[in-house]
Design a protein around this motif. Structure first.
Motif, PDB file in Angstrom:
ATOM      1  N   GLN A  95      21.843  26.755 -32.696  1.00  0.00           N
ATOM      2  CA  GLN A  95      21.487  27.975 -33.427  1.00  0.00           C
ATOM      3  C   GLN A  95      22.304  27.937 -34.719  1.00  0.00           C
ATOM      4  O   GLN A  95      21.859  27.370 -35.696  1.00  0.00           O
TER       5      GLN A  95
ATOM      6  N   THR B  73      20.053  31.833 -37.097  1.00  0.00           N
ATOM      7  CA  THR B  73      19.055  32.329 -36.155  1.00  0.00           C
ATOM      8  C   THR B  73      17.695  31.664 -36.320  1.00  0.00           C
ATOM      9  O   THR B  73      16.792  31.912 -35.524  1.00  0.00           O
ATOM     10  N   GLN B 639      16.537  33.007 -29.616  1.00  0.00           N
ATOM     11  CA  GLN B 639      17.299  34.231 -29.846  1.00  0.00           C
ATOM     12  C   GLN B 639      17.499  35.005 -28.541  1.00  0.00           C
ATOM     13  O   GLN B 639      18.564  35.575 -28.306  1.00  0.00           O
ATOM     14  N   GLY B 698      16.153  39.342 -33.122  1.00  0.00           N
ATOM     15  CA  GLY B 698      17.530  38.850 -33.054  1.00  0.00           C
ATOM     16  C   GLY B 698      18.460  39.683 -32.196  1.00  0.00           C
ATOM     17  O   GLY B 698      19.453  39.188 -31.698  1.00  0.00           O
TER      18      GLY B 698
END
Lengths: 154, 738
Positions: A95, B73, B639, B698
């Motif tokens: 990420q 993200t 996420q 998110g």
């Protein structure tokens, strides 16, 4: 001072107590290895010294004479490292990605020592590499994928 | 800036054409590193102009200027998908410039799960406006009706296919000079080639190879390294500094002192670290923090500055006393830190009195205002540029590091890089504030909820800007209020009870400088709401899914819960099926409609509780989410996985500790987070609605995690955990009390 980094002898001017991490990042401008805590508690700075995973943030450069340092920048040429990186890409592991160089270095070392790691082996070998984004499930899956690929290839 | 812009626009008006020659080339090539031009606006940045968001080069390359940034993200990839589809160009024709106050519009900070929902939709509308203008320009050239034209693969063509002109040929290197048209027709989602597909993230190859340049890796020529020497107590005064204590450090450039702000600058990073460790300074005593062991008494005793009534239905105060059965409970949620793996870092450079700041700030436009204010500079003399850093989950230390660097760059007259050490980050970043919640509810004899009353004790303030610690220490201009985020969201309920009163008591103070951390307030409030709801369902002897659906009048919410029930293979509570033994399994559900208007999420947690040790092991999470149109399914799953794991960590393990003077949880040993052996499996089902608007992804799924775990623990061992983190000693104490 001289040091074998990724198969090349590198020369630099450092105080003997300087940890390897800042030799790599600041003096040699190899920033793939990350600073996370400076206390060997997070694993972001993991490199290999003579093939073993070590935390570069607490490893004094003076202790490395005659040893071989390998970093994330050399993993593409490492027979296992490149499979680990390929699995990381296939499964879209990162990420933010900041911890991933350390994760990849620990994972590569694990597979070198244990070509078929099970969950418990992964837990043990990887428990010192923390990830705040929560990519652990994908890291686990990618380690297994890389191990499978390594097995089938050789 | 406004004048420069106006004069160019006047020129455009007189030119009489849709587009005029104006090359962005040299600007773009140096965008990352360029010093500011002399106060001139080099391109539009206002929210109502197409040029603010998009430019097209002669080779057809589309540059998208996004005020929203990728915090790790995947937003960069998602925005690229949106632009490529709406302009009908190939993905690799699009590049993105993020969070540069000179080049990108101020679309607001990247927080609150709004990067796609708000930022992406502004960009989509700009692209739609641009596409319509491109067709209109081609129609004019070819003397055909715009309706006969379409676009594909970066070109306008006639529907018959007879004529074609590439975007590069049509407008390459020129401005659109067009207002953003909120009515410009959007592409039919059925025509999307990229949106809705799991396009591989564009940043991942560099992050896997080690080549990606994070903020922490960023350098400029002539740059020096600095470390800030923090006071021994948060409010301590700097009494004296013994500079001779660091005189032997090789490469030391300067010890900088400004009020209580103390720092060292050196030629090498290690030199700065050594100097900071060795510098002898004496500080006054300060012990203004409350007693941590009595934190909740302190919160309850803090002066209330106002009451926000976030919902008021019926006559709760009359209905409650008449209920056949009344329940009440108090919930609390500890102070948390951000815990990014890379501590905050920034670089600053002064040139000709102008400041350029590189940082991983989630809000470069706000940061520019704050830096200008701190240094008493006009805003247009400050350029703040985003460089992606280690994961950012809210307002952490990046802005403070940027302020440190700015102050030091001015002090030494050279570019300065400031890297916070781990103890700086854990000790001095702004914290997620403590949250205390009282709840009371009444059931009738049939087990129906007749009234619900909740009271939240949370700091005053909203999202705004968090005061810069640098400015506080150096006594330079700074904000004085608190900015904990919009933490009263999700205090009100998605459930249609006949009497509901939800009140947020806004407090005058909170122990440590507050800010927002992922899912701020929504997580704490949903924890209390959804766990207390579970208490009511148990009291009503009703299945928790059935209990929730009974009070929902929202078809999407009901559909989500039904999907979750099937997806998680829910078969009712497991508590009745337990046998003896140390380790007991339980399951719990929680649900949220984020901020009561967007993303729906439900989760079922499966946990094991060890009765002897009190340890909780979260084994599995099943999550179903409906966030409307999905831009990148794997990105959304990423996420959700991250939210679940990060929030399991926060729920089971995390709390900031402090003594009367300072934060004492300043490393990963004293503030442990989830590690490999502790991770749950996560299964995710997404409800895609391609024709709906996209909502945030998110944050929302983090909101349901603490309650799902509390509910599962109660299912397993019959005790209710109402205090995050759920440490083993709290579990044991709860087990002993029954």
């Amino acid at each position: 001072m001289e040091l074998d980094v990724n198969g090349q002898m590198r020369t630099f001017d450092a105080q003997p107590e300087m940890p390897l991490l800042w030799v790599l990042r600041d003096l040699l401008r190899m920033t793939g290895t990350k600073f996370g805590c400076g206390m060997a508690l997070c694993g972001a700075c993991t490199v290999h010294v003579d093939g073993q995973p070590v935390r570069s943030c607490i490893t004094r450069v003076s202790t490395l004479a005659g040893k071989k340092v390998t970093t994330i920048e050399a993993m593409a040429e490492d027979s296992i490292g490149k499979r680990v990186q390929a699995a990381w890409l296939e499964l879209g592991v990162p990420q933010c990605g900041y911890c991933q160089a350390g994760q990849i270095m620990s994972a590569t070392s694990l597979i070198r020592q244990n070509p078929r790691p099970q969950d418990a082996d992964i837990d043990k070998a990887m428990s010192g590499n923390i990830c705040r984004c929560g990519t652990y499930p994908r890291i686990r899956a990618a380690i297994k994928r890389a191990a499978d690929n390594a097995g089938s290839a050789g | 800036m406004a004048n420069a812009r106006l004069s160019r626009r006047d020129f455009l008006k007189t030119s009489g054409s849709l587009v005029v020659a104006f090359s962005f080339g040299p600007l773009l090539e140096t965008a990352g590193r360029a010093a500011m031009a002399d106060g001139a606006a080099l391109k539009a940045v206002s929210l109502d102009q197409v040029d603010s968001f998009l430019s097209i080069g002669v080779d057809g390359t589309v540059t998208c200027y996004s005020g929203k940034v990728d915090l790790g993200t995947g937003v960069r990839t998602a925005l690229t998908q949106i632009v490529a589809d709406e302009l009908t160009v190939a993905l690799d024709k699009v590049r993105l410039i993020e969070g540069d106050t000179l080049l990108t519009p101020d679309q607001g900070p990247t927080y609150g799960s709004l990067a796609i929902q708000v930022g992406g939709m502004q960009i989509r509308q700009a692209a739609a406006t641009a596409r319509a203008a491109l067709m209109s320009e081609a129609a004019k050239r070819w003397q055909v009706a715009p309706g006969e034209l379409t676009t594909a693969d970066g070109a306008v063509r006639t529907k018959s296919g007879a004529r074609r002109i590439s975007f590069g040929e049509l407008v390459g290197g020129k401005e659109f000079s067009l207002s953003l048209d909120t009515g410009a027709p959007l592409l039919d989602p059925a025509q999307y080639r990229f949106v809705g597909r799991s396009i591989s993230r564009l940043d991942i190859p560099g992050k896997v190879s080690g080549e990606f340049t994070y903020m922490q890796d960023f350098r400029v020529p002539g740059m020096l390294h600095a470390r800030v020497v923090r006071p021994l107590a948060i409010g301590a005064q700097l009494a004296s500094v013994d500079e001779s204590s660091v005189s032997g450090i090789p490469g030391l450039v300067k010890v900088v002192r400004d009020g209580n702000f103390l720092a060292v600058v050196a030629r090498t990073e290690w030199g700065a670290i050594r100097a900071a460790q060795q510098l002898k300074a004496s500080w006054s005593d300060w012990s203004g923090l409350p007693d941590e062991s009595r934190l909740w008494e302190h919160v309850r005793a803090t002066r209330i500055v106002k009451n926000d009534i976030t919902s008021n239905v019926g006559r709760t105060e009359q209905a409650l006393p008449r209920a056949a059965k009344r329940l009440s409970a108090t919930y609390d949620f500890a102070i948390h830190t951000h815990g990014s793996i890379g501590p905050s870092c920034a670089v600053a450079e002064f040139r000709d009195g102008k400041l350029t700041s590189w940082s991983a700030s989630q809000a470069t436009h706000n940061l520019r205002k704050q830096l200008a204010s701190m240094l008493s500079l006009p805003e247009d003399q400050v350029r703040a540029i985003y460089v992606e850093g280690a994961g950012c989950y809210g307002r952490n230390g990046h802005e403070d590091a940027a302020a440190d660097a700015a102050l030091l760059a001015r002090a030494v007259g050279q570019p300065v890089r400031v890297q916070w050490m781990r103890a700086d980050e854990h000790g001095w970043d702004p914290k997620g504030p403590p949250t205390l919640i009282d709840l009371e509810a009444g059931l009738d004899t049939a087990g129906r909820v007749v009234a619900w009353h909740s009271q939240f004790y949370v700091p005053a303030g909203a999202a705004g800007t968090v005061p810069l610690v640098t400015a506080q220490l150096a006594s330079l201009p700074h904000e004085t209020g608190m900015s904990p985020g919009n933490i009263i969201n999700d205090t009100a309920l998605p459930y249609a009870f006949p009497n509901v009163l939800t009140v947020a008591h806004r407090l005058a103070d909170t122990p440590l400088r507050p800010s927002w951390i992922r899912t701020p307030g929504r997580m704490q409030n949903t924890f209390a709401n959804e766990a207390f709801l579970d208490e009511l369902a148990i009291a009503a002897k009703t299945d928790p899914f059935e209990f929730r659906v009974r009070y929902l009048d929202d078809p999407r919410g009901i559909e989500l819960l039904k999907r979750l029930q099937a997806f998680a293979k829910w078969q009712g509570r497991t508590s009745s099926k337990h046998s003896g033994g140390d380790t007991v399994t339980g399951r719990g559900v929680a649900y949220v409609k984020y901020e009561l208007y967007r993303t729906y999420v439900g989760a079922v947690a499966t946990v094991e509780v060890n009765r002897t040790t009190g340890a909780i092991r979260v084994k599995h999470f099943a999550v179903v989410q409906d966030c409307g149109q999905i831009i990148n399914p794997d990105g959304v799953k990423n996420q959700i996985e991250g939210n679940v794991l990060q929030t399991v960590s926060r729920t089971l393990k995390e709390q900031v500790t402090f003594d009367r003077s300072r934060v004492t949880s300043v490393d990963w040993a004293s503030y442990p987070i989830l590690t490999f052996p502790e991770i749950p499996d996560v299964d995710i089902a997404l409800i895609d609605r391609p024709t709906e608007k996209p909502w945030g992804a998110g944050e929302p799924s983090a909101a349901v995690v603490p309650a799902a775990i509390s509910n599962a623990v109660c299912d397993a061992v019959g005790v209710r955990l109402r205090s995050v983190p759920f440490l083993p000693q709290k579990v044991l104490a709860a087990l002993k009390s029954v």
